[in-house]
Design an enzyme around this catalytic site. Structure first.
Site, short mmCIF file in Angstrom:
data_model
loop_
_atom_site.label_atom_id
_atom_site.label_comp_id
_atom_site.label_asym_id
_atom_site.label_seq_id
_atom_site.Cartn_x
_atom_site.Cartn_y
_atom_site.Cartn_z
CE LYS A 78 -4.05 -2.11 2.15
NZ LYS A 78 -5.04 -2.04 3.24
CG ASP A 114 -7.79 0.29 3.17
OD1 ASP A 114 -8.70 -0.47 2.77
OD2 ASP A 114 -6.59 0.02 3.04
#
Length: 289
Positions: A78, A114
């Site tokens: 990420k 997220d």
């Protein structure tokens, strides 16, 4: 978000390690089918032997050449993903991590769904809990998003625990810079913090607890009745950490909520079409039948 909604079938994928049990592909494919344009969502697990020598840069390039509309990015890529992108959304830039990449007209645009996904799950499932102080385990790619989401959900003080104390300190500084209403600090050990300065809630934002990474970033024996406990891991859905918390009478938040809501936002970014959280959750829940 795309200027025009996709008219052709969706082609997307998930890049990460140890992700063969992911429920994300089914949520996207079923939502696309329901909306009448269908699609394919592929798991691109970097732990597969035939990808052993592949790099993230090569995977992104292959997806572009293959006509993908977008990719989700998960552990452990990420943060690394950012260096391979052309543009970042405001939230991805602020958080410093990307879990969604839209591929459009030769450009790679990074987003972080997220943050919104965890925040929405928290608001829907932990309404009314005490938000004075929380302990966050994990300052990596998921942890940075969850830390900001916790601040957005009203956490007044955030203690951050990570195996890399410098990384925890950098995240604490980042949160205080981006969310000045939340005081953030480094927690050097969970034992000392919980023993001397009991947090209202404890969040696992590490991959520990996944099928391929058993264990817990915080010793479940330290949990206390009356705390709320959240986990971002969802395969297995009931991690050992959550099971122990539930047994102690803690209010728990499984990783399923974040998984569903981040997928809702990612689908909208990939396709330009609003997704149904209820439908996506129903698809997610079919795995438990």
């Amino acid at each position: 978000m795309p200027e025009e909604p996709l008219a052709s079938p969706l082609l997307a994928g998930l890049i990460g390690r140890g992700i063969l049990l992911s429920r994300t592909p089914a949520m996207h494919a079923e939502e696309a089918r329901h909306q009448g344009f269908g699609g394919t969502y592929r798991i691109l697990d970097m732990d597969e032997p035939f990808r052993a020598d592949a790099t993230l840069a090569e995977m992104l390039r292959a997806a572009e050449l293959g006509g993908f509309d977008g990719l989700n990015i998960t552990y452990p890529f990420k943060i690394e993903a950012i260096e391979h992108l052309d543009e970042l959304s405001d939230n991805a830039r602020a958080v410093g991590a990307v879990n969604t990449v839209v591929l459009r007209e030769g450009r790679r645009i990074g987003h972080n769904t997220d943050l919104w996904g965890f925040a929405e799950s928290f608001r829907h499932n932990l309404e009314g809990v005490a938000t004075g102080h929380a302990l966050l385990a994990g300052a990596g790619g998921a942890g940075v998003a969850v830390a900001h989401a916790l601040a957005d959900c009203g956490i007044g003080r955030l203690s951050i625990l990570d195996s890399d104390a410098d990384r925890a300190a950098r995240l604490a500084e980042q949160v205080q810079r981006n969310r000045p209403g939340t005081e953030a600090e480094v927690a050097h050990t969970a034992e000392a913090l919980i023993g001397d300065d009991r947090p209202d809630g404890v969040v696992n934002a590490t991959p520990m607890g996944m099928a391929k990474l058993p264990g817990s970033a915080v010793d479940p024996d330290l949990l206390l009745p009356g705390q709320w406990v959240a986990d971002i891991v969802y395969f297995p859905l009931e991690t050992a950490f959550l099971a122990a918390a539930r047994a102690k009478g803690c209010r728990v938040l499984p990783g399923s909520g974040m998984a569903v809501f981040q997928a809702v936002r990612a689908f909208e970014l990939f396709t330009g079409r609003a997704a149904s959280p209820a439908r996506m959750k129903a698809t997610f829940d079919t795995f438990d039948r």
